[in-house]
Motif scaffolding. Structure first.
Motif, PDB file in Angstrom:
ATOM      1  N   LEU A  50      -4.209   5.379  -2.931  1.00  0.00           N
ATOM      2  CA  LEU A  50      -3.865   4.389  -4.287  1.00  0.00           C
ATOM      3  C   LEU A  50      -3.574   3.016  -4.450  1.00  0.00           C
ATOM      4  O   LEU A  50      -2.093   2.821  -5.089  1.00  0.00           O
ATOM      5  CB  LEU A  50      -4.041   5.311  -5.479  1.00  0.00           C
ATOM      6  CG  LEU A  50      -5.167   6.282  -5.707  1.00  0.00           C
ATOM      7  CD1 LEU A  50      -4.972   6.952  -7.176  1.00  0.00           C
ATOM      8  CD2 LEU A  50      -6.447   5.046  -6.123  1.00  0.00           C
ATOM      9  N   PRO A  51      -3.453   1.785  -3.428  1.00  0.00           N
ATOM     10  CA  PRO A  51      -2.911   1.004  -3.834  1.00  0.00           C
ATOM     11  C   PRO A  51      -3.019   0.198  -4.688  1.00  0.00           C
ATOM     12  O   PRO A  51      -4.447  -0.371  -4.823  1.00  0.00           O
ATOM     13  CB  PRO A  51      -2.535   0.180  -2.294  1.00  0.00           C
ATOM     14  CG  PRO A  51      -3.880   0.692  -1.810  1.00  0.00           C
ATOM     15  CD  PRO A  51      -3.647   2.195  -2.158  1.00  0.00           C
ATOM     16  N   VAL A  52      -2.376   0.809  -6.164  1.00  0.00           N
ATOM     17  CA  VAL A  52      -2.973  -1.088  -6.713  1.00  0.00           C
ATOM     18  C   VAL A  52      -2.667  -2.067  -6.603  1.00  0.00           C
ATOM     19  O   VAL A  52      -1.437  -2.641  -6.829  1.00  0.00           O
ATOM     20  CB  VAL A  52      -2.505   0.291  -9.065  1.00  0.00           C
ATOM     21  CG1 VAL A  52      -3.354   1.498  -7.616  1.00  0.00           C
ATOM     22  CG2 VAL A  52      -1.370   0.197  -8.503  1.00  0.00           C
ATOM     23  N   GLN A  53      -3.468  -2.768  -7.635  1.00  0.00           N
ATOM     24  CA  GLN A  53      -3.148  -4.849  -7.807  1.00  0.00           C
ATOM     25  C   GLN A  53      -3.409  -4.793  -9.265  1.00  0.00           C
ATOM     26  O   GLN A  53      -3.646  -4.480  -9.845  1.00  0.00           O
ATOM     27  CB  GLN A  53      -4.500  -5.349  -7.086  1.00  0.00           C
ATOM     28  CG  GLN A  53      -4.392  -6.817  -6.856  1.00  0.00           C
ATOM     29  CD  GLN A  53      -6.035  -7.467  -6.247  1.00  0.00           C
ATOM     30  OE1 GLN A  53      -6.442  -6.967  -6.042  1.00  0.00           O
ATOM     31  NE2 GLN A  53      -5.436  -8.684  -6.064  1.00  0.00           N
TER      32      GLN A  53
ATOM     33  N   ALA B 136       0.790  -0.985  -0.288  1.00  0.00           N
ATOM     34  CA  ALA B 136       0.047  -0.090  -0.174  1.00  0.00           C
ATOM     35  C   ALA B 136       0.660   1.018   0.230  1.00  0.00           C
ATOM     36  O   ALA B 136       1.836   1.503   0.307  1.00  0.00           O
ATOM     37  CB  ALA B 136      -1.124   0.331   1.081  1.00  0.00           C
TER      38      ALA B 136
ATOM     39  N   HIS C 265       2.498   6.980 -10.437  1.00  0.00           N
ATOM     40  CA  HIS C 265       2.593   7.039  -9.761  1.00  0.00           C
ATOM     41  C   HIS C 265       2.510   7.793  -9.279  1.00  0.00           C
ATOM     42  O   HIS C 265       4.026   8.441  -8.647  1.00  0.00           O
ATOM     43  CB  HIS C 265       2.332   5.769  -8.731  1.00  0.00           C
ATOM     44  CG  HIS C 265       1.303   5.941  -7.497  1.00  0.00           C
ATOM     45  ND1 HIS C 265       1.781   4.697  -6.906  1.00  0.00           N
ATOM     46  CD2 HIS C 265       0.725   6.533  -6.812  1.00  0.00           C
ATOM     47  CE1 HIS C 265       0.906   5.163  -5.693  1.00  0.00           C
ATOM     48  NE2 HIS C 265       0.154   6.242  -5.904  1.00  0.00           N
TER      49      HIS C 265
ATOM     50  N   VAL D 286      -2.989   8.398  -9.920  1.00  0.00           N
ATOM     51  CA  VAL D 286      -2.176   7.599 -10.800  1.00  0.00           C
ATOM     52  C   VAL D 286      -2.641   7.258 -12.876  1.00  0.00           C
ATOM     53  O   VAL D 286      -4.199   8.082 -12.995  1.00  0.00           O
ATOM     54  CB  VAL D 286      -2.596   6.110 -10.509  1.00  0.00           C
ATOM     55  CG1 VAL D 286      -2.238   4.205 -11.390  1.00  0.00           C
ATOM     56  CG2 VAL D 286      -1.998   5.398  -9.130  1.00  0.00           C
TER      57      VAL D 286
ATOM     58  N   TRP E 197     -14.673   0.784  -6.485  1.00  0.00           N
ATOM     59  CA  TRP E 197     -13.386   0.106  -6.935  1.00  0.00           C
ATOM     60  C   TRP E 197     -13.363   0.696  -8.248  1.00  0.00           C
ATOM     61  O   TRP E 197     -14.382   1.387  -8.838  1.00  0.00           O
ATOM     62  CB  TRP E 197     -14.037  -1.100  -6.877  1.00  0.00           C
ATOM     63  CG  TRP E 197     -14.682  -2.031  -7.787  1.00  0.00           C
ATOM     64  CD1 TRP E 197     -15.762  -2.493  -7.055  1.00  0.00           C
ATOM     65  CD2 TRP E 197     -14.819  -2.035  -8.953  1.00  0.00           C
ATOM     66  NE1 TRP E 197     -16.945  -3.098  -8.042  1.00  0.00           N
ATOM     67  CE2 TRP E 197     -16.410  -2.624  -8.819  1.00  0.00           C
ATOM     68  CE3 TRP E 197     -13.978  -1.734 -10.188  1.00  0.00           C
ATOM     69  CZ2 TRP E 197     -16.772  -2.389 -10.737  1.00  0.00           C
ATOM     70  CZ3 TRP E 197     -14.770  -1.627 -11.730  1.00  0.00           C
ATOM     71  CH2 TRP E 197     -16.358  -1.972 -11.783  1.00  0.00           C
TER      72      TRP E 197
ATOM     73  N   TRP F 292      -8.030  -0.621  -8.497  1.00  0.00           N
ATOM     74  CA  TRP F 292      -8.121  -0.425  -6.936  1.00  0.00           C
ATOM     75  C   TRP F 292      -9.396  -0.270  -5.843  1.00  0.00           C
ATOM     76  O   TRP F 292     -10.202  -0.088  -6.398  1.00  0.00           O
ATOM     77  CB  TRP F 292      -7.737   1.366  -7.163  1.00  0.00           C
ATOM     78  CG  TRP F 292      -7.956   2.345  -5.998  1.00  0.00           C
ATOM     79  CD1 TRP F 292      -7.192   1.901  -4.666  1.00  0.00           C
ATOM     80  CD2 TRP F 292      -8.928   3.063  -5.521  1.00  0.00           C
ATOM     81  NE1 TRP F 292      -7.424   2.751  -3.352  1.00  0.00           N
ATOM     82  CE2 TRP F 292      -9.048   4.218  -4.069  1.00  0.00           C
ATOM     83  CE3 TRP F 292      -9.542   4.177  -5.965  1.00  0.00           C
ATOM     84  CZ2 TRP F 292      -9.299   4.903  -3.757  1.00  0.00           C
ATOM     85  CZ3 TRP F 292      -9.959   5.607  -5.901  1.00  0.00           C
ATOM     86  CH2 TRP F 292      -9.919   5.385  -4.112  1.00  0.00           C
ATOM     87  N   ARG F 293      -8.797  -1.275  -5.587  1.00  0.00           N
ATOM     88  CA  ARG F 293     -10.033  -1.739  -4.193  1.00  0.00           C
ATOM     89  C   ARG F 293     -10.680  -0.879  -3.199  1.00  0.00           C
ATOM     90  O   ARG F 293      -9.915  -0.213  -2.057  1.00  0.00           O
ATOM     91  CB  ARG F 293      -9.871  -2.841  -3.627  1.00  0.00           C
ATOM     92  CG  ARG F 293      -9.514  -4.143  -4.447  1.00  0.00           C
ATOM     93  CD  ARG F 293      -9.563  -5.398  -3.710  1.00  0.00           C
ATOM     94  NE  ARG F 293      -9.395  -6.119  -4.708  1.00  0.00           N
ATOM     95  CZ  ARG F 293     -10.172  -7.260  -5.432  1.00  0.00           C
ATOM     96  NH1 ARG F 293     -11.882  -7.317  -5.429  1.00  0.00           N
ATOM     97  NH2 ARG F 293      -9.329  -8.014  -6.398  1.00  0.00           N
ATOM     98  N   ALA F 294     -11.526   0.274  -3.811  1.00  0.00           N
ATOM     99  CA  ALA F 294     -11.349   1.618  -2.608  1.00  0.00           C
ATOM    100  C   ALA F 294     -12.204   1.167  -1.637  1.00  0.00           C
ATOM    101  O   ALA F 294     -12.293   1.735  -0.117  1.00  0.00           O
ATOM    102  CB  ALA F 294     -12.213   3.040  -3.412  1.00  0.00           C
TER     103      ALA F 294
ATOM    104  N   ASP G 251      -2.747  10.892  -4.250  1.00  0.00           N
ATOM    105  CA  ASP G 251      -2.386   9.841  -4.986  1.00  0.00           C
ATOM    106  C   ASP G 251      -2.819  10.463  -6.135  1.00  0.00           C
ATOM    107  O   ASP G 251      -3.704  10.298  -6.653  1.00  0.00           O
ATOM    108  CB  ASP G 251      -3.032   8.528  -4.356  1.00  0.00           C
ATOM    109  CG  ASP G 251      -1.787   8.152  -3.544  1.00  0.00           C
ATOM    110  OD1 ASP G 251      -0.269   8.520  -3.616  1.00  0.00           O
ATOM    111  OD2 ASP G 251      -2.100   7.393  -2.669  1.00  0.00           O
TER     112      ASP G 251
END
Length: 227
Positions: free
Chosen positions: A15-18, A11, A103, A112, A57, A34-36, A110
């Motif tokens: 905005l921790p992106v997967q 994280a 990013h 992206v 998301w 992004w699972r908000a 944040d």
């Protein structure tokens, strides 16, 4: 259509992106998710989940350069479902390899960005517009703020992010303002009792300035300078 979900990236900020990978017609394609979660109001020009509303998301999906489906909303909904993203969300598309995203973080904001610049130009053009979007290229920008914004400020934030995008492109040596299919998504916290709801997000406002700097840095990182 199969979605393969690796472990989430560490994280960073809001905005921790997967990164997701899937195979379609023998081609490996990638997405950023992004699972908000709950508690976000989002404004977006996206084909799925556009407008203003609560969203949980954001999916930025790479598609084939030959993408010809006429139901992008259903396509993105299926991708999100396969990735295990329930509830209302935002779906973006691009032909760019989203693994090369930029990013950036500035003062709690944040951003992206992914940048497909194969089809680009200036917004004001003598060319006639079309009813359908042109072939995929697309700069997609997602911004998250840790504060609540009024509806007007959300609109203002989209304008600020767009101005910062153009500044980044010109600074990188591109003779353009973007691509014909660029999309912006701005997420702000849903207001709770007692929270301050900010009414301004222009480039010289407190939060707008942070949006502008974060977006500028993210687009600069995603768009390789002209050489």
């Amino acid at each position: 259509m199969t979605a393969i979900i690796p472990p989430p990236r560490p994280a960073t900020g809001l905005l921790p992106v997967q990164r997701l990978t899937r195979v379609e017609d023998g081609e490996r394609l990638h997405s950023l998710l992004w699972r908000a979660g709950d508690g976000w109001r989002v404004i977006s020009s996206a084909v799925l989940g556009g407008g203003i509303g609560e969203r949980s998301w954001v999916l930025n999906a790479q598609v084939s350069h030959g993408y010809q489906r006429t139901d992008p909303d259903r396509y993105l909904t299926d991708l999100a479902r396969d990735a295990g993203a329930p509830g209302p969300g935002v779906g973006l598309m691009t032909a760019a390899d989203v693994r090369a995203y930029g990013h950036a973080y500035d003062g709690g904001v944040d951003a992206v960005a992914t940048a497909g610049l194969g089809v680009r130009g200036w917004a004001a053009s003598p060319a006639e517009g079309t009813a359908m979007a042109v072939r995929p290229g697309t700069i997609n920008i997602v911004v998250a703020l840790p504060v609540a914004l009024t509806d007007a400020a959300l609109v203002n934030a989209v304008a600020t992010a767009t101005e910062a995008k153009v500044q980044a492109l010109v600074g990188a040596g591109y003779d353009c303002s973007g691509t014909p299919t660029d999309a912006v998504c701005v997420a702000a916290r849903s207001p709770r009792p007692g929270d301050e709801v900010h009414a301004f997000a222009g480039p010289r406002s407190l939060w707008g300035a942070r949006v502008a700097r974060a977006v500028h840095q993210a687009v600069c990182a995603a768009a390789r300078p002209v050489t």
